[in-house]
Design a protein around this motif. Structure first.
Motif, PDB file in Angstrom:
ATOM      1  N   ARG A 231       1.162  -1.088  -0.114  1.00 31.09           N
ATOM      2  CA  ARG A 231      -0.269   0.122  -0.039  1.00 31.09           C
ATOM      3  C   ARG A 231       0.657   1.068   0.000  1.00 31.09           C
ATOM      4  NH1 ARG A 231      -3.413  -1.452   3.594  1.00 31.09           N
ATOM      5  NH2 ARG A 231      -2.560  -0.972   5.335  1.00 31.09           N
TER       6      ARG A 231
ATOM      7  N   ARG B 183       3.033   1.544  -3.121  1.00 25.71           N
ATOM      8  CA  ARG B 183       1.715   2.024  -4.661  1.00 25.71           C
ATOM      9  C   ARG B 183       1.635   3.603  -4.637  1.00 25.71           C
ATOM     10  NH1 ARG B 183      -1.778  -1.768  -3.078  1.00 25.71           N
ATOM     11  NH2 ARG B 183      -2.991  -0.555  -2.394  1.00 25.71           N
ATOM     12  N   ARG B 184       1.353   4.193  -3.037  1.00 26.53           N
ATOM     13  CA  ARG B 184       1.311   5.399  -2.767  1.00 26.53           C
ATOM     14  C   ARG B 184       2.325   6.654  -3.489  1.00 26.53           C
ATOM     15  NH1 ARG B 184      -0.616   5.496   3.465  1.00 26.53           N
ATOM     16  NH2 ARG B 184      -2.779   4.268   3.474  1.00 26.53           N
TER      17      ARG B 184
ATOM     18  N   ARG C 183      -8.890   0.818  -5.710  1.00 24.27           N
ATOM     19  CA  ARG C 183      -8.341  -0.153  -4.838  1.00 24.27           C
ATOM     20  C   ARG C 183      -9.299  -0.588  -4.486  1.00 24.27           C
ATOM     21  NH1 ARG C 183      -7.986   4.757  -0.369  1.00 24.27           N
ATOM     22  NH2 ARG C 183      -9.844   4.400  -0.937  1.00 24.27           N
TER      23      ARG C 183
END
Length: 585
Positions: A82, A85-86, A493
Protein backbone atom coordinates in the motif's frame (compact mmCIF):
# COMPACT_ATOMS: atom_id res chain seq x y z
CA UNK A 1 -42.30 -102.04 33.55
CA UNK A 2 -44.87 -99.55 34.59
CA UNK A 3 -42.19 -97.22 35.77
CA UNK A 4 -40.23 -97.74 32.53
CA UNK A 5 -43.35 -97.10 30.50
CA UNK A 6 -43.97 -93.96 32.39
CA UNK A 7 -40.36 -93.02 31.79
CA UNK A 8 -40.72 -93.68 28.07
CA UNK A 9 -43.91 -91.67 28.00
CA UNK A 10 -42.12 -88.88 29.80
CA UNK A 11 -39.20 -89.15 27.38
CA UNK A 12 -41.61 -89.25 24.46
CA UNK A 13 -43.48 -86.25 25.75
CA UNK A 14 -40.24 -84.51 26.70
CA UNK A 15 -39.31 -83.26 23.22
CA UNK A 16 -42.88 -82.16 22.60
CA UNK A 17 -42.75 -80.06 25.75
CA UNK A 18 -39.08 -79.07 25.59
CA UNK A 19 -38.87 -78.04 21.95
CA UNK A 20 -41.84 -75.60 22.05
CA UNK A 21 -40.39 -74.09 25.26
CA UNK A 22 -37.02 -73.67 23.56
CA UNK A 23 -38.73 -72.22 20.49
CA UNK A 24 -40.60 -69.76 22.70
CA UNK A 25 -37.40 -68.74 24.55
CA UNK A 26 -35.50 -68.24 21.31
CA UNK A 27 -38.38 -66.29 19.79
CA UNK A 28 -38.44 -64.09 22.88
CA UNK A 29 -34.71 -63.51 22.49
CA UNK A 30 -35.12 -62.51 18.83
CA UNK A 31 -37.93 -60.09 19.69
CA UNK A 32 -35.79 -58.58 22.46
CA UNK A 33 -32.75 -58.30 20.16
CA UNK A 34 -34.83 -56.57 17.48
CA UNK A 35 -36.23 -54.16 20.05
CA UNK A 36 -32.72 -53.33 21.36
CA UNK A 37 -31.47 -52.87 17.80
CA UNK A 38 -34.42 -50.61 17.01
CA UNK A 39 -33.98 -48.50 20.16
CA UNK A 40 -30.23 -48.18 19.50
CA UNK A 41 -30.85 -47.13 15.91
CA UNK A 42 -33.42 -44.52 16.96
CA UNK A 43 -31.07 -43.11 19.58
CA UNK A 44 -28.23 -43.14 17.06
CA UNK A 45 -30.20 -41.06 14.53
CA UNK A 46 -30.51 -38.04 16.80
CA UNK A 47 -26.92 -38.46 17.94
CA UNK A 48 -25.69 -38.65 14.33
CA UNK A 49 -27.60 -35.51 13.39
CA UNK A 50 -26.15 -33.73 16.41
CA UNK A 51 -22.59 -34.88 15.72
CA UNK A 52 -22.85 -34.00 12.01
CA UNK A 53 -24.01 -30.50 12.90
CA UNK A 54 -21.20 -30.15 15.42
CA UNK A 55 -18.67 -31.27 12.82
CA UNK A 56 -20.06 -28.72 10.35
CA UNK A 57 -19.85 -25.88 12.90
CA UNK A 58 -16.30 -26.90 13.93
CA UNK A 59 -15.21 -26.90 10.29
CA UNK A 60 -16.93 -23.57 9.66
CA UNK A 61 -15.31 -21.86 12.68
CA UNK A 62 -11.87 -23.36 12.00
CA UNK A 63 -12.02 -22.23 8.37
CA UNK A 64 -12.95 -18.69 9.40
CA UNK A 65 -10.22 -18.65 12.09
CA UNK A 66 -7.68 -19.76 9.48
CA UNK A 67 -8.89 -17.05 7.08
CA UNK A 68 -8.71 -14.32 9.73
CA UNK A 69 -5.30 -15.52 10.92
CA UNK A 70 -4.03 -15.43 7.35
CA UNK A 71 -5.47 -11.99 6.64
CA UNK A 72 -3.96 -10.64 9.87
CA UNK A 73 -0.64 -12.34 9.12
CA UNK A 74 -0.27 -10.49 5.80
CA UNK A 75 -0.92 -7.04 7.27
CA UNK A 76 2.81 -6.35 7.01
CA UNK A 77 2.87 -7.46 3.35
CA UNK A 78 -0.19 -5.40 2.45
CA UNK A 79 1.25 -2.44 4.34
CA UNK A 80 4.40 -2.60 2.22
CA UNK A 81 2.37 -2.82 -0.99
CA UNK A 82 0.00 0.00 0.00
CA UNK A 83 2.73 2.47 0.94
CA UNK A 84 4.83 1.74 -2.15
CA UNK A 85 1.76 2.15 -4.38
CA UNK A 86 1.09 5.58 -2.88
CA UNK A 87 4.63 6.75 -3.55
CA UNK A 88 4.65 5.24 -7.05
CA UNK A 89 1.36 7.00 -7.86
CA UNK A 90 2.70 10.28 -6.51
CA UNK A 91 5.85 9.93 -8.61
CA UNK A 92 3.79 9.22 -11.76
CA UNK A 93 1.68 12.31 -11.13
CA UNK A 94 4.79 14.44 -10.57
CA UNK A 95 6.57 13.15 -13.68
CA UNK A 96 3.42 13.67 -15.77
CA UNK A 97 3.26 17.28 -14.58
CA UNK A 98 6.94 17.75 -15.38
CA UNK A 99 6.59 16.29 -18.87
CA UNK A 100 3.51 18.40 -19.57
CA UNK A 101 4.77 21.77 -18.30
CA UNK A 102 8.56 21.57 -18.54
CA UNK A 103 8.61 23.65 -21.74
CA UNK A 104 6.25 26.35 -20.48
CA UNK A 105 7.31 26.78 -16.85
CA UNK A 106 10.51 27.59 -15.03
CA UNK A 107 12.05 24.99 -12.72
CA UNK A 108 10.87 26.89 -9.65
CA UNK A 109 7.32 27.07 -11.00
CA UNK A 110 7.40 23.36 -11.83
CA UNK A 111 8.59 22.45 -8.35
CA UNK A 112 5.86 24.54 -6.76
CA UNK A 113 3.22 22.96 -9.04
CA UNK A 114 4.35 19.42 -8.14
CA UNK A 115 4.45 20.19 -4.41
CA UNK A 116 0.99 21.77 -4.33
CA UNK A 117 -0.46 18.96 -6.47
CA UNK A 118 0.84 16.26 -4.12
CA UNK A 119 0.08 18.14 -0.89
CA UNK A 120 -3.59 16.96 -0.69
CA UNK A 121 -2.54 13.27 -0.81
CA UNK A 122 -3.21 12.24 2.79
CA UNK A 123 -4.66 9.06 4.28
CA UNK A 124 -5.91 7.70 7.60
CA UNK A 125 -7.17 11.02 8.89
CA UNK A 126 -3.89 12.82 8.15
CA UNK A 127 -1.62 10.18 9.75
CA UNK A 128 -0.16 9.20 6.35
CA UNK A 129 0.94 11.62 3.63
CA UNK A 130 3.45 12.22 0.83
CA UNK A 131 6.66 14.06 1.74
CA UNK A 132 9.48 15.36 -0.49
CA UNK A 133 13.05 16.15 0.57
CA UNK A 134 16.18 16.88 -1.41
CA UNK A 135 19.46 15.07 -0.89
CA UNK A 136 20.65 17.84 1.46
CA UNK A 137 17.78 16.96 3.80
CA UNK A 138 15.79 20.10 2.97
CA UNK A 139 11.98 19.75 3.21
CA UNK A 140 10.25 20.48 -0.13
CA UNK A 141 6.84 19.07 0.86
CA UNK A 142 5.95 18.55 4.51
CA UNK A 143 2.71 17.49 6.24
CA UNK A 144 0.48 20.25 7.61
CA UNK A 145 1.76 19.91 11.17
CA UNK A 146 5.39 20.31 9.94
CA UNK A 147 4.75 22.77 7.14
CA UNK A 148 6.72 25.45 8.98
CA UNK A 149 9.85 23.35 8.25
CA UNK A 150 9.49 23.53 4.45
CA UNK A 151 12.66 25.03 2.97
CA UNK A 152 14.71 24.01 6.03
CA UNK A 153 17.15 21.11 6.30
CA UNK A 154 16.25 18.35 8.77
CA UNK A 155 19.09 16.01 7.76
CA UNK A 156 20.05 15.40 11.40
CA UNK A 157 16.47 14.73 12.53
CA UNK A 158 16.23 11.78 14.97
CA UNK A 159 13.24 9.51 15.58
CA UNK A 160 12.09 8.38 19.04
CA UNK A 161 14.90 5.79 19.23
CA UNK A 162 17.65 8.26 18.30
CA UNK A 163 18.14 7.07 14.70
CA UNK A 164 18.94 9.70 12.09
CA UNK A 165 16.26 8.51 9.71
CA UNK A 166 16.66 11.30 7.13
CA UNK A 167 20.25 10.31 6.52
CA UNK A 168 19.14 6.68 6.25
CA UNK A 169 16.46 7.63 3.70
CA UNK A 170 18.96 9.59 1.59
CA UNK A 171 21.42 6.68 1.69
CA UNK A 172 18.72 4.24 0.54
CA UNK A 173 17.53 6.40 -2.38
CA UNK A 174 21.04 7.26 -3.54
CA UNK A 175 22.35 3.68 -3.41
CA UNK A 176 19.27 1.65 -4.38
CA UNK A 177 16.85 4.19 -5.85
CA UNK A 178 14.11 3.15 -3.45
CA UNK A 179 13.50 1.10 -0.32
CA UNK A 180 11.68 0.53 2.99
CA UNK A 181 12.66 1.30 6.55
CA UNK A 182 11.00 1.03 9.96
CA UNK A 183 11.14 3.92 12.39
CA UNK A 184 9.35 5.08 15.53
CA UNK A 185 7.37 8.34 15.75
CA UNK A 186 4.66 10.05 17.69
CA UNK A 187 1.28 10.43 16.00
CA UNK A 188 -0.46 13.70 15.21
CA UNK A 189 -2.90 14.55 18.03
CA UNK A 190 -1.35 11.89 20.34
CA UNK A 191 0.72 12.47 23.53
CA UNK A 192 4.32 13.26 22.61
CA UNK A 193 5.67 10.59 25.00
CA UNK A 194 3.70 7.84 23.25
CA UNK A 195 5.61 6.24 20.37
CA UNK A 196 4.24 4.21 17.46
CA UNK A 197 6.00 1.89 15.04
CA UNK A 198 5.86 3.16 11.45
CA UNK A 199 6.84 1.71 8.05
CA UNK A 200 8.20 4.20 5.49
CA UNK A 201 8.94 3.86 1.77
CA UNK A 202 11.21 6.31 -0.03
CA UNK A 203 11.97 6.62 -3.75
CA UNK A 204 14.28 8.74 -5.84
CA UNK A 205 12.31 11.27 -7.93
CA UNK A 206 14.59 10.95 -10.94
CA UNK A 207 14.44 14.55 -12.24
CA UNK A 208 15.36 17.02 -9.50
CA UNK A 209 17.65 16.08 -6.59
CA UNK A 210 14.52 15.00 -4.74
CA UNK A 211 13.18 11.86 -3.20
CA UNK A 212 9.55 11.10 -2.26
CA UNK A 213 8.29 9.13 0.67
CA UNK A 214 5.23 8.02 2.60
CA UNK A 215 4.58 6.00 5.74
CA UNK A 216 1.89 4.34 7.80
CA UNK A 217 1.62 3.29 11.44
CA UNK A 218 1.46 -0.45 12.03
CA UNK A 219 -1.37 -0.21 14.58
CA UNK A 220 -3.45 1.84 12.11
CA UNK A 221 -2.92 -0.83 9.44
CA UNK A 222 -4.10 -3.48 11.91
CA UNK A 223 -7.22 -1.47 12.77
CA UNK A 224 -8.11 -1.06 9.07
CA UNK A 225 -7.61 -4.77 8.36
CA UNK A 226 -9.62 -5.84 11.42
CA UNK A 227 -12.44 -3.47 10.48
CA UNK A 228 -12.65 -4.99 7.00
CA UNK A 229 -12.50 -8.51 8.44
CA UNK A 230 -15.41 -7.82 10.80
CA UNK A 231 -17.45 -6.42 7.91
CA UNK A 232 -16.67 -9.51 5.81
CA UNK A 233 -17.56 -11.94 8.62
CA UNK A 234 -20.81 -10.07 9.27
CA UNK A 235 -21.82 -10.25 5.61
CA UNK A 236 -20.99 -13.98 5.42
CA UNK A 237 -23.31 -14.98 8.28
CA UNK A 238 -25.92 -12.22 8.40
CA UNK A 239 -29.45 -13.57 8.55
CA UNK A 240 -28.46 -17.15 9.50
CA UNK A 241 -29.00 -18.89 12.83
CA UNK A 242 -25.45 -20.28 12.66
CA UNK A 243 -23.98 -16.77 12.38
CA UNK A 244 -20.45 -15.92 13.52
CA UNK A 245 -19.68 -13.80 16.55
CA UNK A 246 -16.36 -12.20 17.49
CA UNK A 247 -15.14 -11.19 20.96
CA UNK A 248 -11.66 -10.25 22.12
CA UNK A 249 -9.93 -11.59 25.20
CA UNK A 250 -10.52 -8.27 26.98
CA UNK A 251 -14.28 -8.84 26.81
CA UNK A 252 -15.17 -6.42 23.98
CA UNK A 253 -17.97 -7.88 21.84
CA UNK A 254 -16.91 -6.95 18.30
CA UNK A 255 -19.61 -8.72 16.26
CA UNK A 256 -22.92 -10.50 17.00
CA UNK A 257 -25.77 -10.53 14.48
CA UNK A 258 -28.44 -11.62 16.99
CA UNK A 259 -27.52 -9.05 19.68
CA UNK A 260 -26.56 -5.75 18.01
CA UNK A 261 -27.60 -4.01 21.23
CA UNK A 262 -24.49 -5.23 23.05
CA UNK A 263 -21.98 -5.07 20.17
CA UNK A 264 -19.15 -2.72 21.14
CA UNK A 265 -19.73 -3.27 24.87
CA UNK A 266 -17.34 -4.96 27.27
CA UNK A 267 -18.84 -8.22 28.59
CA UNK A 268 -16.21 -8.44 31.32
CA UNK A 269 -17.60 -5.25 32.86
CA UNK A 270 -21.30 -5.94 32.40
CA UNK A 271 -23.67 -6.13 35.34
CA UNK A 272 -25.59 -8.93 33.61
CA UNK A 273 -24.43 -12.08 35.42
CA UNK A 274 -25.45 -14.35 32.53
CA UNK A 275 -23.41 -12.35 29.99
CA UNK A 276 -20.44 -12.18 32.33
CA UNK A 277 -20.55 -15.93 32.97
CA UNK A 278 -20.83 -16.61 29.22
CA UNK A 279 -17.81 -14.38 28.57
CA UNK A 280 -15.74 -16.29 31.14
CA UNK A 281 -16.76 -19.62 29.60
CA UNK A 282 -15.88 -18.46 26.07
CA UNK A 283 -12.43 -17.20 27.10
CA UNK A 284 -11.70 -20.40 29.05
CA UNK A 285 -12.80 -22.65 26.15
CA UNK A 286 -10.69 -20.71 23.65
CA UNK A 287 -7.61 -20.93 25.89
CA UNK A 288 -8.07 -24.66 26.46
CA UNK A 289 -8.29 -25.27 22.69
CA UNK A 290 -11.01 -27.85 23.36
CA UNK A 291 -13.33 -29.29 20.68
CA UNK A 292 -16.19 -29.27 23.17
CA UNK A 293 -19.29 -27.10 22.67
CA UNK A 294 -20.64 -24.57 25.16
CA UNK A 295 -24.33 -24.90 26.03
CA UNK A 296 -26.33 -21.86 27.11
CA UNK A 297 -29.55 -19.90 26.53
CA UNK A 298 -29.44 -17.31 23.72
CA UNK A 299 -31.86 -15.44 21.47
CA UNK A 300 -32.83 -17.47 18.38
CA UNK A 301 -32.97 -15.00 15.43
CA UNK A 302 -35.70 -17.05 13.74
CA UNK A 303 -38.08 -17.07 16.73
CA UNK A 304 -36.86 -14.02 18.62
CA UNK A 305 -37.05 -16.09 21.84
CA UNK A 306 -34.41 -17.60 24.16
CA UNK A 307 -33.41 -21.11 23.10
CA UNK A 308 -30.71 -23.62 24.02
CA UNK A 309 -27.65 -23.07 21.85
CA UNK A 310 -24.51 -25.14 21.37
CA UNK A 311 -21.48 -23.00 20.45
CA UNK A 312 -17.93 -23.76 19.38
CA UNK A 313 -15.20 -21.14 19.84
CA UNK A 314 -11.57 -20.86 18.78
CA UNK A 315 -8.87 -18.27 19.40
CA UNK A 316 -7.27 -16.71 16.31
CA UNK A 317 -3.53 -17.54 16.52
CA UNK A 318 -1.38 -14.49 17.15
CA UNK A 319 -4.46 -12.36 17.91
CA UNK A 320 -6.72 -11.48 20.85
CA UNK A 321 -9.79 -12.36 18.78
CA UNK A 322 -12.08 -15.27 19.65
CA UNK A 323 -14.39 -16.43 16.83
CA UNK A 324 -17.40 -18.63 17.47
CA UNK A 325 -20.52 -20.05 15.88
CA UNK A 326 -23.21 -22.42 16.96
CA UNK A 327 -26.63 -23.93 16.32
CA UNK A 328 -29.90 -24.56 18.07
CA UNK A 329 -30.48 -28.35 18.57
CA UNK A 330 -34.26 -27.85 18.48
CA UNK A 331 -33.93 -26.88 14.81
CA UNK A 332 -32.82 -30.47 14.03
CA UNK A 333 -35.87 -32.17 15.54
CA UNK A 334 -38.03 -32.09 12.42
CA UNK A 335 -35.27 -33.67 10.30
CA UNK A 336 -34.57 -36.70 12.46
CA UNK A 337 -38.28 -37.21 13.32
CA UNK A 338 -38.84 -38.21 9.69
CA UNK A 339 -36.04 -40.76 9.85
CA UNK A 340 -37.27 -42.06 13.22
CA UNK A 341 -40.75 -42.66 11.78
CA UNK A 342 -39.24 -44.62 8.87
CA UNK A 343 -37.30 -46.86 11.27
CA UNK A 344 -40.41 -47.36 13.42
CA UNK A 345 -42.40 -48.57 10.41
CA UNK A 346 -39.65 -51.02 9.49
CA UNK A 347 -39.45 -52.24 13.10
CA UNK A 348 -43.21 -52.84 13.36
CA UNK A 349 -43.21 -54.79 10.11
CA UNK A 350 -40.36 -57.01 11.32
CA UNK A 351 -42.09 -57.64 14.64
CA UNK A 352 -45.21 -58.84 12.82
CA UNK A 353 -43.08 -61.23 10.80
CA UNK A 354 -41.30 -62.51 13.92
CA UNK A 355 -44.57 -63.19 15.78
CA UNK A 356 -46.05 -65.05 12.83
CA UNK A 357 -42.99 -67.25 12.42
CA UNK A 358 -42.86 -67.95 16.18
CA UNK A 359 -46.42 -69.37 16.23
CA UNK A 360 -45.71 -71.40 13.11
CA UNK A 361 -42.59 -72.90 14.69
CA UNK A 362 -44.36 -73.85 17.88
CA UNK A 363 -47.18 -75.56 15.93
CA UNK A 364 -44.68 -77.51 13.86
CA UNK A 365 -42.84 -78.59 17.02
CA UNK A 366 -45.95 -80.41 18.30
CA UNK A 367 -46.44 -82.27 14.99
CA UNK A 368 -42.91 -83.31 14.06
CA UNK A 369 -40.75 -83.20 17.18
CA UNK A 370 -38.04 -85.16 15.42
CA UNK A 371 -37.23 -82.44 12.96
CA UNK A 372 -38.18 -79.41 15.00
CA UNK A 373 -34.63 -78.91 16.25
CA UNK A 374 -33.31 -78.86 12.66
CA UNK A 375 -35.98 -76.42 11.58
CA UNK A 376 -35.28 -74.33 14.65
CA UNK A 377 -31.54 -74.34 13.92
CA UNK A 378 -32.12 -73.18 10.37
CA UNK A 379 -34.62 -70.55 11.46
CA UNK A 380 -32.21 -69.31 14.13
CA UNK A 381 -29.44 -68.95 11.57
CA UNK A 382 -31.85 -67.20 9.22
CA UNK A 383 -32.85 -64.74 11.90
CA UNK A 384 -29.21 -64.08 12.72
CA UNK A 385 -28.61 -63.32 9.08
CA UNK A 386 -31.61 -61.01 9.04
CA UNK A 387 -30.36 -59.16 12.12
CA UNK A 388 -26.91 -58.71 10.57
CA UNK A 389 -28.47 -57.66 7.28
CA UNK A 390 -30.73 -55.22 9.12
CA UNK A 391 -27.76 -53.65 10.91
CA UNK A 392 -25.87 -53.44 7.62
CA UNK A 393 -28.87 -51.80 6.00
CA UNK A 394 -29.08 -49.30 8.86
CA UNK A 395 -25.39 -48.50 8.46
CA UNK A 396 -25.85 -48.10 4.72
CA UNK A 397 -28.90 -45.95 5.38
CA UNK A 398 -26.92 -43.71 7.74
CA UNK A 399 -24.12 -43.40 5.16
CA UNK A 400 -26.68 -42.62 2.45
CA UNK A 401 -28.27 -40.01 4.74
CA UNK A 402 -24.88 -38.37 5.39
CA UNK A 403 -24.14 -38.33 1.65
CA UNK A 404 -27.52 -36.78 0.92
CA UNK A 405 -26.94 -34.14 3.58
CA UNK A 406 -23.55 -33.31 2.07
CA UNK A 407 -25.06 -33.25 -1.43
CA UNK A 408 -27.90 -30.97 -0.34
CA UNK A 409 -25.45 -28.70 1.48
CA UNK A 410 -23.36 -28.42 -1.70
CA UNK A 411 -26.43 -27.70 -3.84
CA UNK A 412 -27.67 -25.03 -1.40
CA UNK A 413 -24.24 -23.39 -1.17
CA UNK A 414 -23.90 -23.39 -4.97
CA UNK A 415 -27.40 -21.92 -5.36
CA UNK A 416 -26.67 -19.27 -2.73
CA UNK A 417 -23.46 -18.32 -4.55
CA UNK A 418 -25.29 -18.02 -7.88
CA UNK A 419 -28.11 -16.00 -6.29
CA UNK A 420 -25.60 -13.73 -4.55
CA UNK A 421 -23.77 -13.07 -7.84
CA UNK A 422 -27.05 -12.46 -9.62
CA UNK A 423 -28.23 -10.10 -6.89
CA UNK A 424 -25.01 -8.12 -6.52
CA UNK A 425 -23.37 -7.96 -9.97
CA UNK A 426 -24.39 -5.93 -13.00
CA UNK A 427 -25.18 -8.34 -15.84
CA UNK A 428 -23.54 -6.25 -18.58
CA UNK A 429 -20.36 -4.91 -16.97
CA UNK A 430 -19.78 -7.55 -14.23
CA UNK A 431 -19.19 -4.80 -11.64
CA UNK A 432 -21.41 -4.25 -8.60
CA UNK A 433 -25.02 -3.39 -9.44
CA UNK A 434 -27.06 -0.52 -7.99
CA UNK A 435 -28.48 -2.65 -5.16
CA UNK A 436 -25.04 -3.84 -4.10
CA UNK A 437 -23.53 -0.34 -4.33
CA UNK A 438 -26.31 1.22 -2.26
CA UNK A 439 -26.05 -1.56 0.32
CA UNK A 440 -22.29 -0.98 0.60
CA UNK A 441 -22.90 2.76 1.00
CA UNK A 442 -25.35 2.11 3.84
CA UNK A 443 -22.81 -0.08 5.62
CA UNK A 444 -20.01 2.44 5.02
CA UNK A 445 -22.18 5.23 6.52
CA UNK A 446 -22.78 3.08 9.61
CA UNK A 447 -19.05 2.31 9.82
CA UNK A 448 -18.08 5.95 9.29
CA UNK A 449 -20.40 7.14 12.07
CA UNK A 450 -19.22 4.37 14.40
CA UNK A 451 -15.47 4.82 13.88
CA UNK A 452 -15.48 8.52 12.85
CA UNK A 453 -13.62 7.73 9.64
CA UNK A 454 -14.96 9.63 6.66
CA UNK A 455 -15.12 8.55 3.05
CA UNK A 456 -15.73 10.03 -0.39
CA UNK A 457 -17.80 9.09 -3.43
CA UNK A 458 -17.23 9.73 -7.12
CA UNK A 459 -20.22 9.67 -9.48
CA UNK A 460 -19.53 9.82 -13.24
CA UNK A 461 -21.38 9.62 -16.54
CA UNK A 462 -20.16 8.78 -20.06
CA UNK A 463 -20.51 12.01 -22.02
CA UNK A 464 -23.08 12.06 -24.87
CA UNK A 465 -23.76 8.35 -24.45
CA UNK A 466 -27.27 8.66 -25.85
CA UNK A 467 -25.87 10.07 -29.11
CA UNK A 468 -23.39 7.17 -29.30
CA UNK A 469 -26.26 4.67 -29.03
CA UNK A 470 -28.25 6.53 -31.67
CA UNK A 471 -25.32 6.87 -34.08
CA UNK A 472 -23.56 3.50 -33.69
CA UNK A 473 -26.23 1.27 -32.14
CA UNK A 474 -26.75 -0.24 -28.71
CA UNK A 475 -24.28 -3.07 -29.31
CA UNK A 476 -21.43 -0.57 -29.65
CA UNK A 477 -22.81 1.34 -26.67
CA UNK A 478 -22.83 -1.82 -24.56
CA UNK A 479 -19.23 -2.54 -25.59
CA UNK A 480 -18.19 0.97 -24.51
CA UNK A 481 -19.88 0.48 -21.14
CA UNK A 482 -17.97 -2.78 -20.66
CA UNK A 483 -14.60 -1.28 -21.67
CA UNK A 484 -15.06 1.80 -19.44
CA UNK A 485 -16.07 -0.39 -16.51
CA UNK A 486 -13.08 -2.66 -17.11
CA UNK A 487 -10.62 0.26 -17.24
CA UNK A 488 -11.96 1.78 -14.03
CA UNK A 489 -12.15 -1.58 -12.24
CA UNK A 490 -8.41 -2.09 -12.80
CA UNK A 491 -7.65 1.29 -11.22
CA UNK A 492 -9.79 1.21 -8.08
CA UNK A 493 -8.22 0.20 -4.79
CA UNK A 494 -9.03 -3.12 -3.17
CA UNK A 495 -10.89 -1.26 -0.40
CA UNK A 496 -12.99 0.78 -2.84
CA UNK A 497 -16.45 -0.19 -4.10
CA UNK A 498 -17.09 0.33 -7.82
CA UNK A 499 -20.49 -0.27 -9.42
CA UNK A 500 -23.01 0.74 -12.03
CA UNK A 501 -25.98 2.78 -10.86
CA UNK A 502 -27.82 2.36 -14.17
CA UNK A 503 -27.52 3.39 -17.82
CA UNK A 504 -24.13 5.09 -18.29
CA UNK A 505 -23.87 6.24 -14.65
CA UNK A 506 -21.29 4.70 -12.29
CA UNK A 507 -20.19 5.25 -8.69
CA UNK A 508 -16.93 4.71 -6.77
CA UNK A 509 -16.94 4.66 -2.95
CA UNK A 510 -13.53 5.44 -1.38
CA UNK A 511 -13.29 4.57 2.36
CA UNK A 512 -10.97 6.69 4.51
CA UNK A 513 -10.43 9.19 1.68
CA UNK A 514 -10.58 12.97 1.86
CA UNK A 515 -12.40 15.16 -0.65
CA UNK A 516 -9.13 16.40 -2.17
CA UNK A 517 -7.71 12.88 -2.49
CA UNK A 518 -10.91 11.73 -4.18
CA UNK A 519 -10.74 14.70 -6.58
CA UNK A 520 -7.16 13.87 -7.55
CA UNK A 521 -8.14 10.26 -8.05
CA UNK A 522 -11.18 11.26 -10.16
CA UNK A 523 -9.03 13.46 -12.38
CA UNK A 524 -6.71 10.54 -12.98
CA UNK A 525 -9.65 8.38 -14.06
CA UNK A 526 -10.95 11.15 -16.34
CA UNK A 527 -7.56 11.39 -18.08
CA UNK A 528 -7.37 7.58 -18.34
CA UNK A 529 -10.69 7.38 -20.21
CA UNK A 530 -9.90 10.39 -22.37
CA UNK A 531 -6.61 8.82 -23.51
CA UNK A 532 -7.99 5.28 -24.06
CA UNK A 533 -8.98 3.92 -27.46
CA UNK A 534 -12.46 2.53 -28.07
CA UNK A 535 -14.28 0.64 -30.80
CA UNK A 536 -14.47 2.43 -34.18
CA UNK A 537 -12.06 5.09 -32.79
CA UNK A 538 -14.89 6.80 -30.93
CA UNK A 539 -13.61 9.47 -28.53
CA UNK A 540 -15.01 8.79 -25.09
CA UNK A 541 -14.88 11.17 -22.15
CA UNK A 542 -16.52 11.19 -18.75
CA UNK A 543 -17.83 13.85 -16.38
CA UNK A 544 -17.32 13.32 -12.67
CA UNK A 545 -18.79 14.66 -9.44
CA UNK A 546 -16.98 14.24 -6.11
CA UNK A 547 -18.49 14.50 -2.62
CA UNK A 548 -17.39 13.42 0.83
CA UNK A 549 -19.56 12.08 3.62
CA UNK A 550 -20.62 14.42 6.40
CA UNK A 551 -21.09 12.55 9.68
CA UNK A 552 -24.74 12.10 10.54
CA UNK A 553 -26.15 12.83 7.10
CA UNK A 554 -28.42 10.47 5.18
CA UNK A 555 -27.45 8.45 2.11
CA UNK A 556 -29.85 10.48 -0.04
CA UNK A 557 -28.14 13.71 1.01
CA UNK A 558 -24.72 12.36 0.10
CA UNK A 559 -25.96 11.16 -3.31
CA UNK A 560 -27.69 14.50 -3.91
CA UNK A 561 -24.44 16.37 -3.23
CA UNK A 562 -22.54 14.08 -5.64
CA UNK A 563 -25.23 14.51 -8.33
CA UNK A 564 -25.06 18.30 -8.02
CA UNK A 565 -21.28 18.16 -8.51
CA UNK A 566 -21.77 15.86 -11.53
CA UNK A 567 -24.29 18.25 -13.08
CA UNK A 568 -21.84 21.13 -12.57
CA UNK A 569 -19.19 19.09 -14.41
CA UNK A 570 -21.62 18.55 -17.31
CA UNK A 571 -22.66 22.20 -17.35
CA UNK A 572 -18.98 23.18 -17.50
CA UNK A 573 -18.58 21.54 -20.91
CA UNK A 574 -18.26 17.87 -19.82
CA UNK A 575 -14.95 15.92 -19.66
CA UNK A 576 -14.63 17.67 -16.33
CA UNK A 577 -14.50 16.97 -12.58
CA UNK A 578 -16.29 19.02 -9.96
CA UNK A 579 -16.29 18.88 -6.18
CA UNK A 580 -19.37 19.30 -4.01
CA UNK A 581 -18.94 22.67 -2.23
CA UNK A 582 -21.37 22.04 0.59
CA UNK A 583 -19.96 22.23 4.12
CA UNK A 584 -18.61 18.90 5.40
CA UNK A 585 -18.39 18.19 9.14
Amino acid sequence: MKNRKNLIQILALGPVIFIPVVVFIIASFIVSAEKVSYEHSVAQISQDYLENEKARIRSKVNNMVNLVAYRQSIIDQKLHERIQRRVDDAQRIAIALYNHYSKTMTEAELKELIVETLRPLVWNGGESFIWILDFDGKFQLAPNYLRHLEGQSIIDFEDATGRKVIREEIAITQSHGQGFLWDTFTKPNEPIDKQFKQLAFVKKFGIFDWYLGSGEYLDTAKKITNSHLLETINQVSQGETDYFFVIDTHGNLLLNYARPDIVGKNMSKTTDKNLYGLYRSIVKASRDGSDEFLSYKWINPNTGKPDTKLTYVQNVPGSDWIIGSGFYPNSLVSSYNVQEQRLTNQHNQKMRHIHALTWLGMLASFLISAIVSIIFYRVFLQYQKEIIQTNDELKDLNIELENKLLEQTYIIEKANTELENFATLDGLTSVANRFSVMNCLKHEIERANRFKQGFAVIVFDIDFFKKINEQYGHEVGDNILQVVAGLIAKEVRSVDTFGRLGGEEFLIMMPNSSLDAAYTYAERLRVLIEESRFEQDINITISLGVASYSFGEKLSELMHAADIALNEAKDSGRNNTKISHRSVS
